[in-house]
Write an enzyme that holds these catalytic residues in place. Structure first.
Site, PDB file in Angstrom:
ATOM      1  CB  CYS A 155      32.433  65.863  44.432  1.00 30.46           C
ATOM      2  SG  CYS A 155      31.220  65.829  43.086  1.00 30.46           S
ATOM      3  CG  HIS A 193      34.250  60.598  47.358  1.00 33.84           C
ATOM      4  ND1 HIS A 193      33.709  61.835  47.625  1.00 33.84           N
ATOM      5  CD2 HIS A 193      34.116  60.416  46.008  1.00 33.84           C
ATOM      6  CE1 HIS A 193      33.274  62.383  46.499  1.00 33.84           C
ATOM      7  NE2 HIS A 193      33.503  61.542  45.505  1.00 33.84           N
ATOM      8  CD  GLU A 221      36.719  56.488  49.169  1.00 31.66           C
ATOM      9  OE1 GLU A 221      36.862  57.223  50.172  1.00 31.66           O
ATOM     10  OE2 GLU A 221      35.613  56.358  48.574  1.00 31.66           O
ATOM     11  CE  LYS A 253      29.823  61.850  48.485  1.00 35.92           C
ATOM     12  NZ  LYS A 253      30.914  61.688  49.469  1.00 35.92           N
ATOM     13  CG  HIS A 307      28.056  63.007  45.479  1.00 40.35           C
ATOM     14  ND1 HIS A 307      28.680  63.990  46.235  1.00 40.35           N
ATOM     15  CD2 HIS A 307      28.975  62.629  44.547  1.00 40.35           C
ATOM     16  CE1 HIS A 307      29.890  64.188  45.777  1.00 40.35           C
ATOM     17  NE2 HIS A 307      30.098  63.378  44.754  1.00 40.35           N
ATOM     18  CG  PHE A 311      33.112  65.096  37.664  1.00 41.35           C
ATOM     19  CD1 PHE A 311      33.154  63.815  38.183  1.00 41.35           C
ATOM     20  CD2 PHE A 311      31.984  65.459  36.940  1.00 41.35           C
ATOM     21  CE1 PHE A 311      32.106  62.921  37.995  1.00 41.35           C
ATOM     22  CE2 PHE A 311      30.928  64.590  36.736  1.00 41.35           C
ATOM     23  CZ  PHE A 311      30.989  63.313  37.274  1.00 41.35           C
TER      24      PHE A 311
END
Length: 487
Positions: free
Chosen positions: A238, A378, A389, A409, A414, A473
């Protein structure tokens, strides 16, 4: 080489550093990720775990005044075009208008029979048309991932006034393409495997491998447009699109390209993709209220919502853009990439990978933390990720009273490898319009989130410097920095 000793506490990272030189040594202290003393040093951080040791090299820097930004027009990187494919269509203004209105693009999936799945919704693109951008024969063969890439990329070139007739008179060896994907042609791959299992290897299409591998978006776009500059893909889950922006900008800064077509693309809303993320236990299961499922920083969040699409920027040296009289939309000031080196899916609890990435991006951009007043976060709507975050942001920006932070998002889901591309476009539209889109579904904010998240309703805000965060990831962290273009 410097040796660090110290400990990480919840209030921030405090380290004592001894810099060794020929004429002696000096000791100074780091609070959080900033250096009290105004100087740059190389750091070697020794982490010991039982009998094992490993070194992590990092760079810490600070100044007592705002750094001087890059002045060389050959090294300044500006944005001259944008293109996208999204759940809100393929038009930039329509996309941002719907974001400003707080409209959710999340709905029940009907691309495949998801009735037996524990998650049955996502940011599925409907009524997609590639007319005028992909010929009919190829359009029928291509995985959606590459269809989205070709349309977004060509629309970005159009937006930058770089049509075929213009490109024919340019040095195409200095125009590159760098569009990545987290999962690549997953539909093409799934179909190939099904053919192998059900019919045997002789029934596998010859397009199985070419349309599955992640580099094909950049390759096909270059083949269609004739662009012969640097061309490859990056796949960092991502965080992919931001990695592509960062690398593309560095090609320009090094003089290897005048223009880079850069971004991300993804089309994973199909049985294999959704089923795989269900198995990871990463998705929201709010099937009865899909439009309320993506809720960054809300206490009742229960996982992320899958989306899809493509977001592409035209990145160009200021010198080249000015010579051709291009319309300059914004400026890319810098970026950074780091790795948590911690876990396949979970963020570091101390946030060090993210906070150091933000700090390094500001150093690369030559801006001070005090200059930043907007963060496109994010913010996936996961339990651990959202707070990790925010904590990292608070480590870097000691005073967040002037900062606005929102989560794209919450409305489009996402979009995995395409997320950073679409969010970069949202960030640049915020810079140009003076309006920030809301983070929707903010009903019960986490108490630790003390930064203004632009809850539920858009806000007017003059952006000075913006950062856009993407994490993937594997512990991949990426941050890019944009600002209004000032000649």
């Amino acid at each position: 080489m410097a040796v660090i000793g110290g400990a990480c506490a919840s209030s921030g990272l405090t380290l004592r550093v001894r810099e060794l030189g020929e004429n002696g040594s000096s000791i100074f202290q780091l609070n959080g990720l900033g250096v009290v003393e105004s100087r740059r040093v190389g750091i070697s951080w020794m982490v010991r775990s039982n009998a094992k040791s490993k070194q992590i090299r990092a760079v810490a820097a600070s100044t007592t005044a705002a750094p001087k930004r890059e002045k060389d027009p050959k090294k300044r990187v500006v944005i001259t075009g944008m293109g996208l494919v999204s759940v809100f269509g393929n038009d930039i203004d329509t996309f941002y208008d719907k974001l400003l209105a707080g409209e959710s693009g999340i709905s029940l999936i009907d691309r495949f029979d998801a009735s037996s799945f524990s998650v049955r919704f996502g940011g599925q693109i409907r009524d997609f048309s590639s007319k005028g951008y992909i010929d009919g024969k190829n359009d029928r063969r291509l995985d959606d991932c590459w269809r989205y890439c070709l349309v977004a990329g060509k629309k970005a070139l159009e937006d930058a006034k770089l049509g075929h007739e213009v490109l024919e008179n340019m040095d195409i060896t200095k125009i590159g393409v760098l569009v990545g994907s987290g999962m690549g042609g997953i539909s093409a791959f799934t179909s190939g495997v099904e053919s192998l299992i059900l019919k045997g290897h002789k029934k596998i299409t010859p397009f199985f491998i070419p349309y599955s591998i992640t580099n094909m978006g950049s390759a096909l776009l270059a083949i269609d447009t004739g662009l012969m500059g640097p061309n490859y893909s990056i796949s960092t889950a991502c965080a992919t699109a931001n990695y592509c922006f960062y690398s593309a900008a560095n090609h320009i800064r090094r003089g290897e390209a005048d223009i880079m077509v850069a971004g991300g693309t993804e089309a994973a809303i199909m049985a294999t993709g959704v089923g795989g993320f269900i198995a990871c236990r990463a998705l929201s299961q709010r099937n009865d209220e899909p439009q309320k499922a993506s809720r960054p920083w809300d206490k009742n969040r229960d996982g992320f919502v899958m989306g899809e699409g493509s977001g592409v920027l035209i990145m160009e040296s200021l010198e080249h853009a000015m010579k051709r009289g291009a319309n300059i939309i914004a400026e890319y000031l810098g970026g950074a990439i780091t790795c948590d080196a911690h876990h396949m899916t979970d963020p570091r609890s101390d946030g060090l990978g993210v906070s150091s990435c933000i700090t390094m991006s500001l150093e690369d951009a030559r801006v001070s933390p005090e200059e930043v007043n907007y963060v496109n976060a994010h913010a996936t709507s996961t339990l651990a990720g959202d707070l990790a975050e925010v904590n990292a942001i608070k480590k870097v920006f000691k005073d967040t009273s002037e900062i606005k932070m929102n989560g794209t998002k919450s409305m489009i889901g996402h979009c995995l490898g395409a997320a950073g591309g679409l969010e970069a476009i949202a960030t640049i539209k915020a810079i140009n319009s003076g309006w920030l889109h809301p983070t929707i579904n903010q009903e019960n904010l986490e108490p630790d989130v003390t930064i203004d998240t632009v809850p539920n309703v858009k806000k007017q805000h003059e952006v000075n410097v913006a950062i856009s965060n993407s994490f993937g990831f594997g512990g991949h962290n990426s941050v890019v920095v944009f600002a209004p273009f000032l000649p």
